[in-house]
Enzyme design. Structure first.
Site, mmCIF file in Angstrom:
data_model
loop_
_atom_site.group_PDB
_atom_site.id
_atom_site.type_symbol
_atom_site.label_atom_id
_atom_site.label_comp_id
_atom_site.label_asym_id
_atom_site.label_seq_id
_atom_site.Cartn_x
_atom_site.Cartn_y
_atom_site.Cartn_z
ATOM 1 N N LYS A 1 0.107 4.316 -0.570
ATOM 2 C CA LYS A 1 -0.702 5.205 0.190
ATOM 3 C C LYS A 1 -0.287 6.501 -0.607
ATOM 4 O O LYS A 1 -0.465 6.408 -2.035
ATOM 5 C CB LYS A 1 -0.238 5.546 1.536
ATOM 6 C CG LYS A 1 -0.437 4.283 2.458
ATOM 7 C CD LYS A 1 -0.023 4.653 3.843
ATOM 8 C CE LYS A 1 -0.153 3.552 4.742
ATOM 9 N NZ LYS A 1 -0.171 3.594 6.069
ATOM 10 N N SER B 1 3.263 -1.480 10.606
ATOM 11 C CA SER B 1 4.954 -1.571 10.721
ATOM 12 C C SER B 1 5.396 -2.795 10.380
ATOM 13 O O SER B 1 6.407 -3.260 10.976
ATOM 14 C CB SER B 1 5.272 -1.001 12.188
ATOM 15 O OG SER B 1 4.656 0.118 12.422
ATOM 16 N N HIS C 1 -9.674 1.788 5.134
ATOM 17 C CA HIS C 1 -8.469 1.965 5.778
ATOM 18 C C HIS C 1 -8.683 2.896 6.903
ATOM 19 O O HIS C 1 -9.293 3.879 6.904
ATOM 20 C CB HIS C 1 -7.285 2.394 4.877
ATOM 21 C CG HIS C 1 -5.829 2.378 5.347
ATOM 22 N ND1 HIS C 1 -5.605 3.209 6.249
ATOM 23 C CD2 HIS C 1 -5.162 1.582 5.151
ATOM 24 C CE1 HIS C 1 -4.264 2.950 6.635
ATOM 25 N NE2 HIS C 1 -3.932 1.726 5.867
ATOM 26 N N ASN D 1 0.963 -1.170 -0.010
ATOM 27 C CA ASN D 1 -0.004 0.049 -0.054
ATOM 28 C C ASN D 1 0.875 1.229 -0.053
ATOM 29 O O ASN D 1 1.516 1.639 1.008
ATOM 30 C CB ASN D 1 -0.845 0.113 1.196
ATOM 31 C CG ASN D 1 -1.762 1.227 1.345
ATOM 32 O OD1 ASN D 1 -1.960 2.252 0.310
ATOM 33 N ND2 ASN D 1 -2.560 1.218 2.443
ATOM 34 N N GLU E 1 -6.872 5.357 7.759
ATOM 35 C CA GLU E 1 -6.634 6.649 7.478
ATOM 36 C C GLU E 1 -7.842 7.233 6.891
ATOM 37 O O GLU E 1 -7.936 8.513 7.090
ATOM 38 C CB GLU E 1 -5.206 6.837 6.727
ATOM 39 C CG GLU E 1 -4.066 6.458 7.539
ATOM 40 C CD GLU E 1 -2.810 5.819 6.589
ATOM 41 O OE1 GLU E 1 -2.979 5.823 5.480
ATOM 42 O OE2 GLU E 1 -1.865 5.527 7.256
ATOM 43 N N GLU F 1 -5.632 -4.187 11.085
ATOM 44 C CA GLU F 1 -4.680 -3.206 11.244
ATOM 45 C C GLU F 1 -4.834 -2.405 12.393
ATOM 46 O O GLU F 1 -5.476 -1.550 12.424
ATOM 47 C CB GLU F 1 -4.718 -2.176 9.854
ATOM 48 C CG GLU F 1 -4.098 -2.903 8.751
ATOM 49 C CD GLU F 1 -3.557 -1.914 7.585
ATOM 50 O OE1 GLU F 1 -2.603 -2.362 7.001
ATOM 51 O OE2 GLU F 1 -4.049 -0.628 7.405
ATOM 52 N N GLY G 1 2.335 3.150 10.712
ATOM 53 C CA GLY G 1 3.222 4.096 10.660
ATOM 54 C C GLY G 1 4.113 4.455 11.921
ATOM 55 O O GLY G 1 4.610 5.497 11.756
HETATM 56 P P1 13P Z 1 2.723 0.760 7.759
HETATM 57 O O1 13P Z 1 3.585 -0.487 7.213
HETATM 58 O O2 13P Z 1 3.552 1.991 7.321
HETATM 59 O O3 13P Z 1 2.748 0.798 9.282
HETATM 60 O O4 13P Z 1 1.311 1.030 7.150
HETATM 61 C C1 13P Z 1 0.436 -0.097 7.429
HETATM 62 C C2 13P Z 1 -0.702 0.346 6.664
HETATM 63 O O5 13P Z 1 -1.471 1.139 6.971
HETATM 64 C C3 13P Z 1 -0.850 -0.506 5.402
HETATM 65 O O6 13P Z 1 -2.056 -0.277 4.934
#
Ligand code: 13P
Length: 244
Positions: free
Chosen positions: A11, A208, A95, A9, A97, A164, A170
């Protein structure tokens, strides 16, 4: 056997130290093991390029978002049908976010899931609790509520679930593999009750994930793959995650 699935992903990023052509070229050299899916989820404008680059390979693409209607006056939005025309097979939905920054509710997520399943794309449904919710002992309640509301009315079990935990995204803070396994067992038993005794719905972990910890996650019996953010922006790191 449940498939193993690794999703990059990106993003709102592109690979940091290589071109998209180099990134895909590097992954294409990798011999993808049987029953394994490697899925790249770039931002919308890069979907046609990535779709062209992955031709004649085992790589697949996902979109990071979708609208719940097929067409219409929805400025800035993209429909499932449009994604399908560009060779997209998977769509990330829900997600954290998007829940946090775009106020996506479980009801919106359910509408998106319905259109994606109807279009015969496969949704990757993200669920997860915040740090405060975990602290209050609400993980189980949050996970089951998100699952139930998102999948309401969805009879076709062709979905992928991604657990997640919001506090691990992150942040560099990993959930412990055994902690994740516990939540995956909870998700699996709910899915088994709702859909099928022979449960083949893949459940991924995201938060992560990186080369140094992917092995310990993938050793857990109910972790079927990884949804990777930051570490997927380097083809080398993403390959290492898959290889280990
Ligand atoms: P990270 O791997 O950067 O923590 O992000 C995870 C994520 O949100 C994948 O969709």
């Amino acid at each position: 056997m449940t498939a193993k699935i690794y999703v990059a992903n990106w993003k709102m990023n592109v690979p940091a130290r290589e071109s998209i052509e180099q990134y895909i070229g590097h992954l294409k050299k990798f011999r993808v093991p049987a029953n394994t899916h490697i899925i790249i989820a770039p931002p919308f404008p890069y979907l046609p390029l990535v779709a062209r680059l992955i031709k004649k390979s085992r790589l697949e693409i996902a979109a990071q978002n979708v609208h719940w209607e097929t067409e219409g006056t929805f400025t800035g939005e993209v429909s499932a049908k449009m994604l399908q025309r560009f060779g997209v097979h998977f769509v990330i939905i829900g997600h954290s976010e998007r829940r946090r920054d775009f106020y996506e509710t479980d009801a919106i997520i359910n509408r998106k899931l319905r259109i994606v399943v109807h279009t015969r794309l496969t949704p990757i449904l993200c669920i997860g609790e915040t740090a405060a919710q975990r602290k209050r002992g609400e993980t189980r309640k949050i996970i089951l509520t998100q699952l139930r509301r998102a999948l309401q009315g969805i009879r076709n079990p062709r979905v992928i679930i991604a657990y997640e935990p919001v506090w691990a995204i992150g942040t560099g803070i990993n959930a412990q593999p055994t902690q994740v396994q516990q939540v995956h067992v909870l998700i699996r038993s709910w899915l088994t009750r709702k859909y099928t005794k022979k449960n083949t719905i893949p459940i991924l972990y995201g938060g992560s994930a990186a080369a140094h910890n992917s092995h310990s996650f993938m050793q857990q019996p109910d972790i079927d793959g990884l949804l990777v953010g930051g570490a997927s922006l380097s083809s080398q790191q993403f390959r290492n995650i898959i290889q280990t």
